[in-house]
Scaffold this motif. Structure first.
Motif, PDB file in Angstrom:
ATOM      1  N   GLY A  54       0.826  -1.206   0.000  1.00 50.46           N
ATOM      2  CA  GLY A  54       0.000   0.000   0.000  1.00 50.46           C
ATOM      3  C   GLY A  54       0.857   1.253   0.000  1.00 50.46           C
ATOM      4  O   GLY A  54       0.486   2.267  -0.595  1.00 50.46           O
ATOM      5  N   TRP A  55       2.004   1.189   0.661  1.00 45.94           N
ATOM      6  CA  TRP A  55       2.925   2.331   0.647  1.00 45.94           C
ATOM      7  C   TRP A  55       3.496   2.574  -0.748  1.00 45.94           C
ATOM      8  O   TRP A  55       3.835   3.712  -1.093  1.00 45.94           O
ATOM      9  CB  TRP A  55       4.058   2.096   1.638  1.00 45.94           C
ATOM     10  CG  TRP A  55       3.639   2.154   3.079  1.00 45.94           C
ATOM     11  CD1 TRP A  55       2.405   2.524   3.563  1.00 45.94           C
ATOM     12  CD2 TRP A  55       4.434   1.826   4.222  1.00 45.94           C
ATOM     13  NE1 TRP A  55       2.381   2.447   4.929  1.00 45.94           N
ATOM     14  CE2 TRP A  55       3.607   2.027   5.374  1.00 45.94           C
ATOM     15  CE3 TRP A  55       5.740   1.393   4.398  1.00 45.94           C
ATOM     16  CZ2 TRP A  55       4.070   1.794   6.658  1.00 45.94           C
ATOM     17  CZ3 TRP A  55       6.198   1.171   5.687  1.00 45.94           C
ATOM     18  CH2 TRP A  55       5.379   1.366   6.803  1.00 45.94           C
ATOM     19  N   LEU A  56       3.607   1.523  -1.555  1.00 42.50           N
ATOM     20  CA  LEU A  56       4.069   1.700  -2.929  1.00 42.50           C
ATOM     21  C   LEU A  56       3.029   2.412  -3.782  1.00 42.50           C
ATOM     22  O   LEU A  56       3.366   3.141  -4.709  1.00 42.50           O
ATOM     23  CB  LEU A  56       4.403   0.347  -3.561  1.00 42.50           C
ATOM     24  CG  LEU A  56       5.733  -0.312  -3.190  1.00 42.50           C
ATOM     25  CD1 LEU A  56       5.829  -1.680  -3.845  1.00 42.50           C
ATOM     26  CD2 LEU A  56       6.921   0.554  -3.584  1.00 42.50           C
ATOM     27  N   GLY A  57       1.738   2.158  -3.491  1.00 43.39           N
ATOM     28  CA  GLY A  57       0.672   2.791  -4.247  1.00 43.39           C
ATOM     29  C   GLY A  57      -0.456   1.833  -4.568  1.00 43.39           C
ATOM     30  O   GLY A  57      -0.314   0.608  -4.459  1.00 43.39           O
ATOM     31  N   PRO A  58      -1.629   2.349  -4.978  1.00 40.73           N
ATOM     32  CA  PRO A  58      -2.798   1.515  -5.263  1.00 40.73           C
ATOM     33  C   PRO A  58      -2.553   0.461  -6.343  1.00 40.73           C
ATOM     34  O   PRO A  58      -3.111  -0.634  -6.285  1.00 40.73           O
ATOM     35  CB  PRO A  58      -3.851   2.533  -5.707  1.00 40.73           C
ATOM     36  CG  PRO A  58      -3.434   3.819  -5.078  1.00 40.73           C
ATOM     37  CD  PRO A  58      -1.935   3.783  -5.069  1.00 40.73           C
ATOM     38  N   HIS A 290     -10.962  -2.774  -1.620  1.00 39.36           N
ATOM     39  CA  HIS A 290     -11.384  -4.126  -1.238  1.00 39.36           C
ATOM     40  C   HIS A 290     -10.285  -4.825  -0.439  1.00 39.36           C
ATOM     41  O   HIS A 290     -10.565  -5.489   0.567  1.00 39.36           O
ATOM     42  CB  HIS A 290     -11.718  -4.927  -2.498  1.00 39.36           C
ATOM     43  CG  HIS A 290     -12.034  -6.368  -2.242  1.00 39.36           C
ATOM     44  ND1 HIS A 290     -13.223  -6.796  -1.701  1.00 39.36           N
ATOM     45  CD2 HIS A 290     -11.288  -7.495  -2.452  1.00 39.36           C
ATOM     46  CE1 HIS A 290     -13.212  -8.118  -1.596  1.00 39.36           C
ATOM     47  NE2 HIS A 290     -12.056  -8.563  -2.043  1.00 39.36           N
ATOM     48  N   ALA A 291      -9.038  -4.671  -0.877  1.00 35.30           N
ATOM     49  CA  ALA A 291      -7.914  -5.303  -0.180  1.00 35.30           C
ATOM     50  C   ALA A 291      -7.807  -4.788   1.253  1.00 35.30           C
ATOM     51  O   ALA A 291      -7.585  -5.565   2.191  1.00 35.30           O
ATOM     52  CB  ALA A 291      -6.614  -5.035  -0.934  1.00 35.30           C
ATOM     53  N   VAL A 292      -7.975  -3.486   1.431  1.00 34.62           N
ATOM     54  CA  VAL A 292      -7.861  -2.892   2.765  1.00 34.62           C
ATOM     55  C   VAL A 292      -8.987  -3.386   3.674  1.00 34.62           C
ATOM     56  O   VAL A 292      -8.757  -3.824   4.808  1.00 34.62           O
ATOM     57  CB  VAL A 292      -7.883  -1.356   2.665  1.00 34.62           C
ATOM     58  CG1 VAL A 292      -7.997  -0.726   4.057  1.00 34.62           C
ATOM     59  CG2 VAL A 292      -6.634  -0.852   1.955  1.00 34.62           C
ATOM     60  N   ALA A 293     -10.224  -3.326   3.183  1.00 30.63           N
ATOM     61  CA  ALA A 293     -11.366  -3.754   3.999  1.00 30.63           C
ATOM     62  C   ALA A 293     -11.285  -5.241   4.320  1.00 30.63           C
ATOM     63  O   ALA A 293     -11.587  -5.664   5.445  1.00 30.63           O
ATOM     64  CB  ALA A 293     -12.672  -3.440   3.265  1.00 30.63           C
ATOM     65  N   THR A 358      -6.594   4.278   6.911  1.00 33.99           N
ATOM     66  CA  THR A 358      -5.394   5.091   6.668  1.00 33.99           C
ATOM     67  C   THR A 358      -4.113   4.366   7.091  1.00 33.99           C
ATOM     68  O   THR A 358      -3.016   4.828   6.778  1.00 33.99           O
ATOM     69  CB  THR A 358      -5.479   6.431   7.421  1.00 33.99           C
ATOM     70  OG1 THR A 358      -5.593   6.187   8.835  1.00 33.99           O
ATOM     71  CG2 THR A 358      -6.684   7.244   6.951  1.00 33.99           C
ATOM     72  N   ILE A 359      -4.242   3.243   7.805  1.00 37.04           N
ATOM     73  CA  ILE A 359      -3.070   2.436   8.136  1.00 37.04           C
ATOM     74  C   ILE A 359      -2.473   1.836   6.867  1.00 37.04           C
ATOM     75  O   ILE A 359      -1.260   1.648   6.753  1.00 37.04           O
ATOM     76  CB  ILE A 359      -3.454   1.312   9.120  1.00 37.04           C
ATOM     77  CG1 ILE A 359      -3.970   1.915  10.436  1.00 37.04           C
ATOM     78  CG2 ILE A 359      -2.281   0.377   9.389  1.00 37.04           C
ATOM     79  CD1 ILE A 359      -4.521   0.880  11.400  1.00 37.04           C
ATOM     80  N   PHE A 360      -3.324   1.571   5.881  1.00 37.65           N
ATOM     81  CA  PHE A 360      -2.905   0.855   4.684  1.00 37.65           C
ATOM     82  C   PHE A 360      -2.610   1.777   3.501  1.00 37.65           C
ATOM     83  O   PHE A 360      -1.819   1.423   2.628  1.00 37.65           O
ATOM     84  CB  PHE A 360      -3.997  -0.151   4.278  1.00 37.65           C
ATOM     85  CG  PHE A 360      -4.292  -1.180   5.325  1.00 37.65           C
ATOM     86  CD1 PHE A 360      -3.611  -2.388   5.359  1.00 37.65           C
ATOM     87  CD2 PHE A 360      -5.249  -0.947   6.299  1.00 37.65           C
ATOM     88  CE1 PHE A 360      -3.876  -3.336   6.327  1.00 37.65           C
ATOM     89  CE2 PHE A 360      -5.529  -1.896   7.277  1.00 37.65           C
ATOM     90  CZ  PHE A 360      -4.837  -3.095   7.290  1.00 37.65           C
ATOM     91  N   LEU A 361      -3.267   2.920   3.439  1.00 32.70           N
ATOM     92  CA  LEU A 361      -3.058   3.859   2.335  1.00 32.70           C
ATOM     93  C   LEU A 361      -2.748   5.240   2.908  1.00 32.70           C
ATOM     94  O   LEU A 361      -3.418   5.694   3.845  1.00 32.70           O
ATOM     95  CB  LEU A 361      -4.298   3.924   1.434  1.00 32.70           C
ATOM     96  CG  LEU A 361      -4.613   2.672   0.608  1.00 32.70           C
ATOM     97  CD1 LEU A 361      -5.987   2.806  -0.040  1.00 32.70           C
ATOM     98  CD2 LEU A 361      -3.541   2.431  -0.456  1.00 32.70           C
ATOM     99  N   ASP A 362      -1.767   5.912   2.336  1.00 34.43           N
ATOM    100  CA  ASP A 362      -1.314   7.216   2.818  1.00 34.43           C
ATOM    101  C   ASP A 362      -2.402   8.268   2.575  1.00 34.43           C
ATOM    102  O   ASP A 362      -2.704   8.603   1.422  1.00 34.43           O
ATOM    103  CB  ASP A 362      -0.030   7.604   2.090  1.00 34.43           C
ATOM    104  CG  ASP A 362       0.545   8.920   2.597  1.00 34.43           C
ATOM    105  OD1 ASP A 362      -0.018   9.492   3.559  1.00 34.43           O
ATOM    106  OD2 ASP A 362       1.561   9.371   2.029  1.00 34.43           O
ATOM    107  N   ALA A 369      -7.300   9.324  -2.293  1.00 35.11           N
ATOM    108  CA  ALA A 369      -8.541   9.828  -1.675  1.00 35.11           C
ATOM    109  C   ALA A 369      -9.741   8.942  -2.020  1.00 35.11           C
ATOM    110  O   ALA A 369     -10.531   8.575  -1.138  1.00 35.11           O
ATOM    111  CB  ALA A 369      -8.796  11.264  -2.120  1.00 35.11           C
ATOM    112  N   ASN A 370      -9.891   8.592  -3.290  1.00 33.06           N
ATOM    113  CA  ASN A 370     -11.042   7.775  -3.693  1.00 33.06           C
ATOM    114  C   ASN A 370     -10.967   6.375  -3.095  1.00 33.06           C
ATOM    115  O   ASN A 370     -11.966   5.844  -2.599  1.00 33.06           O
ATOM    116  CB  ASN A 370     -11.104   7.691  -5.220  1.00 33.06           C
ATOM    117  CG  ASN A 370     -12.371   7.011  -5.709  1.00 33.06           C
ATOM    118  OD1 ASN A 370     -13.451   7.247  -5.167  1.00 33.06           O
ATOM    119  ND2 ASN A 370     -12.249   6.159  -6.723  1.00 33.06           N
ATOM    120  N   ALA A 371      -9.775   5.783  -3.126  1.00 34.67           N
ATOM    121  CA  ALA A 371      -9.608   4.439  -2.567  1.00 34.67           C
ATOM    122  C   ALA A 371      -9.905   4.433  -1.073  1.00 34.67           C
ATOM    123  O   ALA A 371     -10.516   3.489  -0.549  1.00 34.67           O
ATOM    124  CB  ALA A 371      -8.193   3.922  -2.834  1.00 34.67           C
TER     125      ALA A 371
END
Length: 474
Positions: A54-58, A290-293, A358-362, A369-371
């Protein structure tokens, strides 16, 4: 994931008879807490990769999600079959048959080799399969790059299950927990180093995560094998002596016990895999969300899963001693503990969902924002089906303690594939709910299975599941 199966004829340590709810609560909790921690530690291996990707990007997170969604049902199918080593070893332990223990574990390794060899080519077919299913070509190519390495972890991963089954049957769960925690540390260190190219190592991104997964499984397998071979308690079994000698009776028994459980597990995991495919058609942001949830829901699920494994053991012990009251206490205690915890996770997902994702995406990256918004909405739906998820896993494992696996398997397939996925597809594509529609379908499928399995356990006497407890006429 690994599961302990208890069945009649399997000799397990006998606790004091359960004379009340409080005593059963204490016994179940004492048995369950190490299992819960071990399940959480195991799940943390994948969580680490999700966070780092996730830190690399969506785009990277979406590719990793496609890859693991394809790989996990295949892995769990093999894991569930090899996991049948546990009850067979427990039965041999009760009979004090050292030779049988050696032969069972040896055949567990044989099954590991056979299943890994059969499943490996399937994993490597990810690109043509995903292309036929309409997945994004670029994301699919990245997923294939990941799985070309991870596929080889089947051999050590299934080998770990055979060894862990031996250790669990002899109550040696602390070493399993220690080695699993060691795996989490190794995976995090290697993945962080290779994904981002730190400490002078090359930046390998997805391939770095794959190498970390393979390396971690190899280290865990070798650590567990070394412990079993060298420790005096287990070294006496000489599990590697005459390794190539066949024992077809035990070989067939592993498949006979493990296959119904494997099909049940794959039905549920496969539903989430199919959900990822449905969401994958909607775009990269939806798939990343979906991956985050899913990762949040999976972490919460580890607690009732550990309690469910304890329920299998407790119900199986009561069943073996022909104690109908003990069966009732063990099953419903696990149900209350599992659903009680899921009430907490439900509240957490509904009230803290936007913060959790927000733990998974910056959140500071505008591209996320959309993700992030989608992930929070998916997690809200996940919060609503927490109770159903806790109830179905408790009921399924309690029934497993009664050796009732075939009918629950059929109900699981019907609920997940005959109800949950069609509802998700209709709500997503025709009602316009998109990803929320898919997650609503998951909730419906899980709720159906929960209601049916809880009802089946409640009606266990009427359905004849306790007939073996009745005295037989001379």
């Amino acid at each position: 994931m690994s599961e302990i199966v208890a069945s009649p004829g399997v000799t397990l340590p006998e606790p004091a008879p359960a004379n009340g709810w409080l005593r059963e609560l204490r016994a179940t909790f004492a048995l369950a807490w190490p299992l819960v921690i071990a399940q959480l530690a195991q799940n943390a291996l994948h969580t680490t990769d999700v966070i780092l990707l996730g830190w690399l990007g969506p785009d990277y997170l979406a590719a990793g999600t496609l890859a693991t969604s394809f790989f996990m049902p295949i892995l769990l199918f093999g894991v569930s079959i090899v996991g049948a080593v546990a009850p067979l070893v427990a039965q041999a332990r009760g009979a004090r048959d050292i030779k049988a223990i050696r032969r069972i574990v040896r055949q567990g390794f044989w099954v590991t080799i056979v299943m890994s060899t059969l499943l490996l080519p399937l994993v490597l077919q990810v690109r043509p399969i995903y292309e036929r299913l309409g997945q994004d070509p670029a994301t699919t190519a990245m997923a294939e790059q990941f799985l070309q390495i991870v596929a080889w972890s089947l051999f050590p991963a299934l080998g770990i299950i055979a060894l862990r089954s031996l250790l669990s049957a002899f109550d040696a769960t602390r070493v399993v927990l220690v080695i699993t925690v060691l795996g989490v540390v190794v995976n995090a260190a290697v993945a962080y180093t290779l994904i981002f190219g730190h400490f002078g190592m090359p930046r390998l991104e997805l391939r770095g995560a794959a190498i970390a997964t393979l390396t971690t499984n190899i280290i865990m397998f070798l650590a567990m094998l070394t412990y079993v071979v060298r420790h005096r308690r287990f070294g006496r079994f000489h599990i590697l002596i005459r390794f190539w000698r066949a024992d077809w009776g035990h070989f067939r028994a592993i498949f006979r016990i493990g296959l119904p459980i494997a099909l049940t597990v794959v039905a549920e995991v496969g539903m989430f895999t199919a959900a990822a495919l449905l969401i994958g058609r909607l775009g990269t942001d939806e798939l990343a969300a979906h991956a985050v949830a899913l990762q949040c829901a999976s972490m919460a699920f580890m607690v009732p899963l550990g309690l469910g494994i304890a329920a299998t053991v407790r119900v199986g012990i009561a069943y073996g001693r022909r104690d109908a009251e003990g069966i009732k206490l063990a099953g419903w205690t696990s149900f209350m503990l599992g659903t009680g915890f899921m009430v907490l996770s439900c509240v957490l997902f509904l009230t803290m969902g936007p913060a959790l994702v927000t733990i998974f995406l910056d959140p500071n990256n505008p591209e996320n924002a959309n993700a992030l918004a989608l992930a929070a909405s998916f997690l809200a739906v996940a919060g609503l089906f927490q109770l159903a998820d806790g109830a179905q896993v408790a009921a399924a494992h309690a029934l497993r303690g009664l050796s009732d696996t075939k009918i629950p398997m059929l109900f699981a397939i019907l609920g997940y594939w005959g109800i949950g996925l069609p509802v998700g597809y209709l709500l997503s594509d025709f009602a316009g709910w998109r990803g929320v529609g898919v997650w609503t379908g998951l909730a419906v499928g899980l709720s159906f299975v929960a209601v049916v399995l809880v009802t089946r356990f409640a009606m266990r006497e009427r359905l004849g599941l306790l007939d073996a407890l009745k005295p037989t006429s001379a």
